[in-house]
Design an enzyme around this catalytic site. Structure first.
Site, short mmCIF file in Angstrom:
data_model
loop_
_atom_site.label_atom_id
_atom_site.label_comp_id
_atom_site.label_asym_id
_atom_site.label_seq_id
_atom_site.Cartn_x
_atom_site.Cartn_y
_atom_site.Cartn_z
N LEU A 1 7.71 -12.14 34.94
CA LEU A 1 6.51 -12.96 35.11
C LEU A 1 6.23 -13.16 36.59
O LEU A 1 6.39 -14.25 37.14
CB LEU A 1 6.67 -14.30 34.39
CG LEU A 1 5.94 -14.38 33.05
CD1 LEU A 1 6.10 -15.75 32.42
CD2 LEU A 1 4.46 -14.06 33.19
N HIS A 2 5.87 -12.08 37.28
CA HIS A 2 5.54 -12.11 38.71
C HIS A 2 4.35 -11.21 38.92
O HIS A 2 3.98 -10.45 38.04
CB HIS A 2 6.71 -11.56 39.54
CG HIS A 2 7.85 -12.50 39.58
ND1 HIS A 2 7.79 -13.69 40.25
CD2 HIS A 2 9.06 -12.44 39.00
CE1 HIS A 2 8.92 -14.32 40.08
NE2 HIS A 2 9.72 -13.60 39.32
N ALA A 3 3.81 -11.26 40.11
CA ALA A 3 2.79 -10.31 40.55
C ALA A 3 1.71 -10.13 39.47
O ALA A 3 1.18 -11.10 38.95
CB ALA A 3 3.44 -9.00 40.93
#
Lengths: 562, 89
Positions: free
Chosen positions: B13-15
């Site tokens: 759950l990034h970028a």
């Protein structure tokens, strides 16, 4: 009584003007503000946000125009945080508990900053962004005056603790006589932008800078790494005299007729015009990181083709040397989630990542480069960073072959560019013959080469004296690489800071470099130097420097010559 | 309603997956939260809160929604979390 402060000059320029402090982070203690009723405080918060949004949008537009879309993307992140419900809810909860808008902003942002500071890599970077937005809101709430960096009065010498790349991008070279900062080094983004914009700048002055008073008479003498307060008449004259340097648009040769290519280092399309104006023969180092930094996702193939072709069209008669993506633990890229490394300079960076974790990015970049080679006017050369082994080089060359066949099959226009290797590791210097036999050219990155040969980190002031290309072992590594290149019919260039130091031009020509690439602003000086040089004399200087035992001896040999 | 989902995209759950997730959460009227590793649930419409969870690929998150379009919201968010990144529009 004049006073001289030492720093690191990042441009060979000087300027004279009135000190103006830029303190975006200064505001009264937010907890000292007395709150009115919650409704009033909520209104104050909403108004401050609206003002901040306007400011950010203006700055974003200006940065996009003057530097490029990639640099402007940082403002998108700021705008996003400004409206983030976690932040706004936090502020509103604090206001409901009786806090003033200032205290609400400070508490809510500080909680988020704390949360991100404990995280890895790019998330820690985000903490800096949040600090910037927090300070902006607090300044607006306290009615603080906003210094618009694009509208500074003529003859301003801007002083600041630090300048972000986007701050630097706002500066108007016509108005700003120079800037000086407490922090930063030669290779920081602010320094690189200052060179592109041709603004006299001295960074890394330290706390002593804080003693300069608003409005003081200040000379920024970047050529001599100094900031001078209340300069005497002699200094004023020296600094105020615009250095008369003739720009040589044509290629230059030594007095006895050996051509030396003088090219520019750059990282954004915005810098192409400046490089051309300084008489660059081409681009000797196109740093592609800027295309990838400060954005939420990597640039796609078409966007990259356009960027590379634009550079090739800017130098239709010249050569543009593009370095493939060079990122690692010391250059954060949000969407790559780079791990924190114990020792980023000795870690997973450059070609190591391109052949490993970033294989897809590498492939897209190579496809874009091969397509741009067919599309743009000038000659494209592509080089790989931080190569240490022949296996790495073979793997990279194989990638290029595969992509060429893919494009061929797909019926897409492409051309295979000149291919080269950067000599940045001692391994590459020692194996330069093997590398040169496999490629068209070598390019010496002296900043990294000096760091690795001397085992002295670039960023560490305590060992700065070791990080100097005048140390004989660095010169011997360069000499070995040049000889290996020429023995194997490859050309060899240099693209580190050393290449742009006019005091070293004779030595470098004597060592046999075919190309020197540097910050655009130093090109006229270096071209002028080249024309004065006699190759046989230069070879003699190089031989004596190679035989020297200490950096001091090398300095003395060079001083005798100048 | 609640649902446990395993995060597929490589970045966790990034970028981009995080932006896509937050963007989607903002399209619905329901109050939506996401929780990871047994920690407190956070606002799914906040990029800060979502990236602050530090969720990696292969980890489980608990989605919870409360409101008129809760089921559609959870379906849409599950879709984001189970789509590999290179299949995004």
């Amino acid at each position: 009584m004049s006073e001289t402060l030492d720093g690191v000059g990042v441009t060979p320029l000087s300027g004279l003007g009135n000190a103006r402090w830029y303190r975006p982070g200064e505001h009264p203690d937010p907890e000292d503000v007395t709150a009115a009723d919650p409704e009033t405080e909520r209104e104050r918060f909403d108004e401050a946000r609206a003002t901040a949004r306007e400011e950010l949008e203006t700055e974003r537009e200006r940065t996009a125009e003057r530097v490029g879309e990639e640099e402007a993307a940082v403002f998108d992140a700021h705008l996003q945080f400004l409206d983030d419900p976690q932040i706004t809810d936090g502020v509103e909860d604090a206001i409901d508990d009786g806090a003033a808008a200032e205290a609400g902003v400070a508490r809510s942002f500080d909680a988020a900053i704390e949360q991100f500071e404990g995280m890895e890599g790019m998330m820690a970077e985000r903490a800096d962004d949040m600090r910037d937005i927090r300070d902006r809101l607090l300044r607006i709430l306290s009615g603080g005056e906003r210094i618009d960096l694009a509208e500074l009065p003529e003859g301003t010498v801007l002083l600041a603790e630090r300048l972000t790349p986007s701050d630097t991008a706002q500066l108007d070279p016509e108005r700003v006589a120079g800037f000086a900062t407490m922090t930063g080094g030669r290779t920081s983004h602010a320094a690189i932008f200052a060179r592109s914009l041709g603004i006299p700048a001295v960074v890394g002055v330290g706390d002593a800078l804080a003693e300069i008073e608003e409005g003081a008479d200040v000379a920024v003498d970047a050529e001599n790494d100094a900031v001078i307060v209340d300069p005497d008449e002699e200094t004023r004259e020296r600094v105020a005299t615009e250095r008369e340097v003739d720009v040589r648009a044509e290629r230059v040769e030594t007095a006895d007729g050996r051509e030396v290519e003088v090219a520019a280092n750059l990282g954004t399309s915005a810098e192409l015009e400046g490089a051309d104006a300084q008489g660059a023969d081409g681009v000797g180092l196109y740093r592609t990181e800027f295309l990838f930094l400060d954005r939420e996702s990597p640039p796609d193939e078409d966007e990259q083709v356009e960027t590379y072709a634009e550079a090739l069209d800017a130098f239709p008669e010249g050569r543009v040397v593009v370095r493939t993506l060079d990122v690692g633990g010391d250059k954060p890229v949000p969407y790559l989630d780079l791990p924190e490394e114990e020792n980023p300079f000795l870690g997973n960076r450059g070609i190591r990542r391109s052949l490993g974790d970033d294989g897809d990015l590498f492939e897209t970049q190579l496809r874009a480069l091969l397509r741009a080679a067919a599309e743009g006017a000038g000659t494209l050369s592509v080089m790989f960073p931080l190569v240490a082994t022949v296996e790495e080089l073979d793997a990279a060359l194989e990638r290029v072959d595969e992509i060429a066949s893919d494009l061929d099959e797909a019926g897409v226009d492409y051309a295979v560019p000149e291919l080269g290797v950067m000599v940045e590791t001692p391994a590459a210097a020692l194996m330069a013959d093997e590398f040169a036999a496999r490629v068209d050219f070598l390019s010496i990155g002296t900043n990294d080469l000096a760091q690795y040969v001397m085992a002295a980190a670039r960023e560490n002031d305590a060992v700065a004296h070791l990080h100097d290309p005048r140390h004989p072992p660095v010169l011997r590594a360069i000499d070995r690489a040049v000889e290996a290149a020429h023995d194997n019919d490859a050309w060899i260039g240099m693209c580190g800071e050393m290449a742009g130091d006019p005091e070293l031009t004779e030595l470098l020509v004597g060592l046999g470099l075919d190309e020197l690439s540097m910050s655009a602003v130093t090109i006229p000086d270096v071209k002028a130097q080249v024309e004065e040089i006699d190759t046989a004399d230069a070879r003699d200087v190089a031989d004596r420097a190679l035989a020297a035992s200490t950096k001091g001896d090398v300095r003395r040999i060079l001083d005798q010559e100048s | 309603m609640e649902r446990t989902v395993t995060v597929v995209p490589e970045d966790g759950l990034h970028a981009r997956p995080a932006s896509k997730f937050v963007e989607t959460a903002n399209e619905y009227d329901s109050e939506i939260t996401v929780a990871a590793n047994g920690d407190e649930p956070v606002n799914a419409a906040s990029m800060l809160a979502v990236t602050g969870l530090g969720v990696k690929s292969g980890e489980d998150v608990v989605l919870a929604a409360d409101g008129p379009d809760e089921e559609a919201a959870i379906d849409a968010l599950e879709d984001v979390l189970t789509t590999p990144e290179d299949e995004y529009e």
